[in-house]
Structure formats: structure tokens, C-alpha cells
Design a protein around this motif. Sequence first.
Motif, PDB file in Angstrom:
ATOM      1  N   SER A   1       0.804  -1.233   0.000  1.00 22.94           N
ATOM      2  CA  SER A   1       0.000   0.000   0.000  1.00 22.94           C
ATOM      3  C   SER A   1       0.834   1.278   0.000  1.00 22.94           C
ATOM      4  N   ALA A   2       0.150   2.389  -0.305  1.00 22.87           N
ATOM      5  CA  ALA A   2       0.741   3.721  -0.160  1.00 22.87           C
ATOM      6  C   ALA A   2       0.908   4.027   1.324  1.00 22.87           C
ATOM      7  N   LEU A   3       1.914   4.844   1.645  1.00 21.25           N
ATOM      8  CA  LEU A   3       2.189   5.155   3.060  1.00 21.25           C
ATOM      9  C   LEU A   3       1.476   6.407   3.553  1.00 21.25           C
ATOM     10  N   TRP A   4       1.033   7.289   2.624  1.00 25.45           N
ATOM     11  CA  TRP A   4       0.475   8.562   3.104  1.00 25.45           C
ATOM     12  C   TRP A   4      -0.778   8.405   3.957  1.00 25.45           C
ATOM     13  N   PRO A   5      -1.647   7.395   3.748  1.00 20.09           N
ATOM     14  CA  PRO A   5      -2.790   7.300   4.672  1.00 20.09           C
ATOM     15  C   PRO A   5      -2.319   7.091   6.116  1.00 20.09           C
ATOM     16  N   GLU A   6      -1.164   6.432   6.281  1.00 21.90           N
ATOM     17  CA  GLU A   6      -0.657   6.181   7.636  1.00 21.90           C
ATOM     18  C   GLU A   6      -0.101   7.474   8.242  1.00 21.90           C
ATOM     19  N   VAL A   7       0.669   8.242   7.473  1.00 25.48           N
ATOM     20  CA  VAL A   7       1.188   9.494   8.061  1.00 25.48           C
ATOM     21  C   VAL A   7       0.040  10.485   8.292  1.00 25.48           C
ATOM     22  N   GLU A   8      -0.989  10.408   7.463  1.00 29.18           N
ATOM     23  CA  GLU A   8      -2.159  11.285   7.719  1.00 29.18           C
ATOM     24  C   GLU A   8      -2.844  10.886   9.034  1.00 29.18           C
ATOM     25  N   ASP A   9      -2.992   9.584   9.273  1.00 30.63           N
ATOM     26  CA  ASP A   9      -3.590   9.130  10.540  1.00 30.63           C
ATOM     27  C   ASP A   9      -2.771   9.640  11.728  1.00 30.63           C
ATOM     28  N   ILE A  10      -1.440   9.580  11.600  1.00 34.15           N
ATOM     29  CA  ILE A  10      -0.572   9.991  12.713  1.00 34.15           C
ATOM     30  C   ILE A  10      -0.644  11.515  12.881  1.00 34.15           C
ATOM     31  N   ALA A  11      -0.683  12.238  11.760  1.00 27.54           N
ATOM     32  CA  ALA A  11      -0.786  13.708  11.839  1.00 27.54           C
ATOM     33  C   ALA A  11      -2.107  14.121  12.468  1.00 27.54           C
ATOM     34  N   SER A  12      -3.163  13.337  12.238  1.00 28.41           N
ATOM     35  CA  SER A  12      -4.451  13.738  12.823  1.00 28.41           C
ATOM     36  C   SER A  12      -4.429  13.576  14.341  1.00 28.41           C
TER      37      SER A  12
ATOM     38  N   ASN B   1      -5.633  19.368   6.393  1.00 29.20           N
ATOM     39  CA  ASN B   1      -4.595  18.819   5.509  1.00 29.20           C
ATOM     40  C   ASN B   1      -3.188  19.024   6.053  1.00 29.20           C
ATOM     41  N   PRO B   2      -2.572  17.960   6.564  1.00 29.62           N
ATOM     42  CA  PRO B   2      -1.191  18.086   7.039  1.00 29.62           C
ATOM     43  C   PRO B   2      -0.221  18.242   5.861  1.00 29.62           C
ATOM     44  N   PHE B   3       1.019  18.656   6.173  1.00 27.26           N
ATOM     45  CA  PHE B   3       2.081  18.624   5.152  1.00 27.26           C
ATOM     46  C   PHE B   3       2.540  17.174   5.053  1.00 27.26           C
ATOM     47  N   VAL B   4       2.399  16.598   3.879  1.00 28.13           N
ATOM     48  CA  VAL B   4       2.749  15.181   3.691  1.00 28.13           C
ATOM     49  C   VAL B   4       3.494  15.007   2.380  1.00 28.13           C
ATOM     50  N   PHE B   5       4.603  14.290   2.427  1.00 33.50           N
ATOM     51  CA  PHE B   5       5.111  13.749   1.157  1.00 33.50           C
ATOM     52  C   PHE B   5       5.267  12.260   1.307  1.00 33.50           C
ATOM     53  N   ASP B   6       5.200  11.572   0.204  1.00 27.30           N
ATOM     54  CA  ASP B   6       5.282  10.113   0.199  1.00 27.30           C
ATOM     55  C   ASP B   6       5.759   9.691  -1.175  1.00 27.30           C
ATOM     56  N   PHE B   7       6.991   9.219  -1.262  1.00 23.70           N
ATOM     57  CA  PHE B   7       7.483   8.819  -2.582  1.00 23.70           C
ATOM     58  C   PHE B   7       8.341   7.566  -2.510  1.00 23.70           C
ATOM     59  N   ALA B   8       8.327   6.835  -3.622  1.00 23.56           N
ATOM     60  CA  ALA B   8       9.261   5.726  -3.800  1.00 23.56           C
ATOM     61  C   ALA B   8      10.657   6.327  -3.934  1.00 23.56           C
ATOM     62  N   THR B   9      11.690   5.603  -3.512  1.00 26.09           N
ATOM     63  CA  THR B   9      13.054   6.091  -3.734  1.00 26.09           C
ATOM     64  C   THR B   9      13.580   5.616  -5.092  1.00 26.09           C
ATOM     65  N   SER B  10      12.782   4.837  -5.808  1.00 26.16           N
ATOM     66  CA  SER B  10      13.040   4.600  -7.231  1.00 26.16           C
ATOM     67  C   SER B  10      12.468   5.798  -7.993  1.00 26.16           C
ATOM     68  N   ALA B  11      12.881   5.952  -9.254  1.00 27.79           N
ATOM     69  CA  ALA B  11      12.422   7.122 -10.032  1.00 27.79           C
ATOM     70  C   ALA B  11      10.905   7.149 -10.113  1.00 27.79           C
ATOM     71  N   ALA B  12      10.284   5.991 -10.137  1.00 32.20           N
ATOM     72  CA  ALA B  12       8.814   5.893 -10.081  1.00 32.20           C
ATOM     73  C   ALA B  12       8.488   4.617  -9.326  1.00 32.20           C
ATOM     74  N   ALA B  13       7.288   4.580  -8.767  1.00 32.95           N
ATOM     75  CA  ALA B  13       6.846   3.340  -8.111  1.00 32.95           C
ATOM     76  C   ALA B  13       6.719   2.240  -9.176  1.00 32.95           C
ATOM     77  N   ARG B  14       6.927   1.005  -8.773  1.00 33.90           N
ATOM     78  CA  ARG B  14       6.766  -0.107  -9.720  1.00 33.90           C
ATOM     79  C   ARG B  14       5.321  -0.157 -10.242  1.00 33.90           C
ATOM     80  N   GLY B  15       4.384   0.165  -9.342  1.00 31.75           N
ATOM     81  CA  GLY B  15       2.971   0.180  -9.740  1.00 31.75           C
ATOM     82  C   GLY B  15       2.728   1.159 -10.886  1.00 31.75           C
ATOM     83  N   GLU B  16       3.462   2.259 -10.911  1.00 29.82           N
ATOM     84  CA  GLU B  16       3.307   3.261 -11.971  1.00 29.82           C
ATOM     85  C   GLU B  16       3.799   2.673 -13.304  1.00 29.82           C
ATOM     86  N   ILE B  17       4.883   1.918 -13.253  1.00 29.10           N
ATOM     87  CA  ILE B  17       5.395   1.280 -14.485  1.00 29.10           C
ATOM     88  C   ILE B  17       4.400   0.211 -14.939  1.00 29.10           C
TER      89      ILE B  17
END
Length: 339
Positions: free
Chosen positions: A123-134, A174-190
Motif C-alpha cells: 500500500s501507499a504510506l500517506w494514509p498512515e502518516v495522515e492518521d498519525i498527523a491527525s 490537511n497536514p504537510f505530507v510527502f510520500d514517494f518511492a526512492t526509485s524514479a517511479a513506483a513499480r505500480g506506476e510502471i
Amino acid sequence: MSADIEFIPVEDATKLATGILLGLGLSAGHAEAIARSVVTAQRDECYSHGLWRLLGFVPTTRKGKVSLNAVPEVDASAPGVVKVDARYGYSLLAFREGLLHLVEKANTLGIAAMAINNCYHFSALWPEVEDIASAGLVSLVMTPSHSWVAPAGGKKPVFGTNPLAFGWPRPGPNPFVFDFATSAAARGEIELHRRAGKTIPLGWGIDSDGNDTTDPTEALKGAMLTFGGHKGSALSAMIELMAGPLIADMTSAESMAFDDGAGVTPCHGELIIALDPKVFLGGAMAENMQRAEKMFDAITGQGARLPSQRRYEARARNRELGVPVQKSLLVELRETLAS
Ligand code: NDP
Ligand code: PYC
């Protein structure tokens, strides 16, 4: 808006997702946690980790590796550390079970960490950091995956696509959130480019002979590349270490070996670090959080956008419209539900 898109109410999307997952044998707790993640991602137009992922659950659950009804085991006995053993089930229920303990410890100590072990993670990680920010907390979340990504300067996969997410609570929803793969793109995007018959940009991957490629199938067979060259490569190595050996779990290469050719969702650990600004700042909280707001204003004031802004705008828009789903995907999902 594309004619290929149909908007469906969140409740219908959730019912569709939950129905598919229950039909595949997942317990109600796992089905609810997973449905929430993929529907939220789809609603926010983060398609690489949205409803499309449900199609991958069919082969993954049939391989018999993932425990479909695992009950996560929470150990909150250490002062600043929560350990959750997902017991070879999916990660999202384990996160949900450990979250309150993590928040409580961060509220008390100022900083706390949660290690989730033995989890299948898609899964994406941003829903988790949003839960923690809330809960008013700052957080950093990271996880390895499978060794698909070559280190900068190399041509053979070592790292996972290793996402890193950060959350900072702000006034308003809306918290400040970033969430990215450390590859150039997520594998799911490819994979989405491959499904759509589209080429990928140069710099996302190389073929099995180490040549640059714009063919998603060749990049998926060869190696993906890190973002930002040596910088993404170093961050990716950090994630391997922090969410791997540090928490006694597998690196991406070990997870790939554990998969043993089954081709299922990666199994490994996840590390979540939470910090409570109240404990750090005490009476100086309001003043210092306001200084952070000044920095955000300096970014947006010159027309640059904050990470997650596109996502929050999509969320606001789709509150009225519903969850946007490609019509062809909707057909596949409804067929999966019926099968
Ligand atoms: P993207 O490159 O699409 O986006 C990364 C982040 O950068 C987002 O927060 C995005 O915000 C922000 N961003 C994008 N463009 C800009 C811009 N012009 N200005 C400011 N900020 C910008 O993400 P990835 O493809 O790298 O990752 C997608 C998802 O894949 C993530 O959610 C990640 O967790 C997930 N993933 C999960 C893995 C796993 O093992 N579980 C492995 C790898 C990835 P916005 O959304 O608003 O555009
Ligand atoms: O998109 O890179 C990815 C990914 C890996 C595991 C889950 N998502």
C-alpha cells in the motif's frame, strides 16, 4: 475529465473492494483495512496504489503464502517502542492495531517508534502518516519491498522501491505530507504504463542488458533506477537498514529470495517513527508551529506547490463527484467480485 472514467460513490467502491477481499478469503478486519487504503488512494487519484491493486490479490492469495486471517500480535511493553508481529498477514491491520500504542508512547515520551514485522505490504504510506498527523504528531514511515532497483552506478537490482513518507500536522484538515518511492517511479506506476500500452520516460529503468529503455515490460524484467542518482540510492539503502536489520526483518533482496519465484506481494517489515511537538516545544508550541506555516507560505507564495496539494485537491473535487475509476478497470473488478 476523460470519457473513460466513471465516478462511483465511496460507499459503493468500499463495498466492491470489501466484497472482492472477503470473497478471496480475507478476514473482515483485513478486508476493511485494505479496502479503506485502496479506496482512499483511488479517491485521491493515486492510481498506482488504488483499486487496481485488488486484481493482484487474486494470484497472491491463491499462492497460499499470505495468511488471510492473521491476527496481529502487539507488544507495547518497551517504553518507546511498539512491536507488531503481523504474522504473515497484510500490513494494514497490523498498523491499525499498533497505532494507538504508538500515539500514546509519543505523547508521553516525545518520540516513539513502531516496528511492524512479517507483513505483506502493497500500500501507499500517506494514509498512515495522515492518521498519525491527525493525532497531532510528526512522523516518518518507511518500508522496503523486493529487490527491483539498481544502486546508482550499478546495473543489477539490490534495493526495493522503498517508499519514504513524512507527515507534519497543520491547522485545518490537511497536514504537510510527502510520500514517494526512492526509485524514479513506483513499480505500480510502471505496471500501469504497461497496462495502458504506454512507454515510460527515460531514467525509470534499464533492460536486462543494462541499456536505457522506455519499454515498461523491459524495465520490469531488467532493473528500475533510483530517483536523484546517488541521493535516492543512499536513501534507499537507509530504508533497507532501518526497516530491515534494525527491526530484525528482511531486506528487499532477502524478501525476494523468501518469495522464491511465487511473484506475490513483498513480505518484510515497516518502521514508523512518531514525534510529539508538544513534548519538544511545551509552551513554545504555537509560536514554533507558526514558524513552520511561514515556510509553507514562502513556498506557495511564489506559485510552487506543496507535496500532497494535488492529492488534496483531487480529494475535495471527488467529495462531490465520487471515486473516479477507469471503466475497463471497473468491468474487471466487477468480474472479479462475481467469480
Ligand atoms: P509520486 O512521484 O507520484 O509523488 C511523490 C510525492 O511528491 C507526493 O507526495 C506528491 O504529491 C509529491 N509531488 C509530486 N509532484 C510534485 C510537485 N511538482 N511539487 C511538489 N510535490 C510534488 O510518487 P511515487 O510514484 O514515488 O510513489 C507513489 C506511491 O507509491 C506512494 O504513495 C508510495 O507510498 C507508494 N509505494 C509503495 C511501496 C510499498 O512497498 N508499499 C513501494 C513504492 C511506492 P501529490 O500526490 O499531491 O502529487
Ligand atoms: O509500486 O513499487 C511499488 C510497490 C511495491 C510494493 C507495493 N508497491
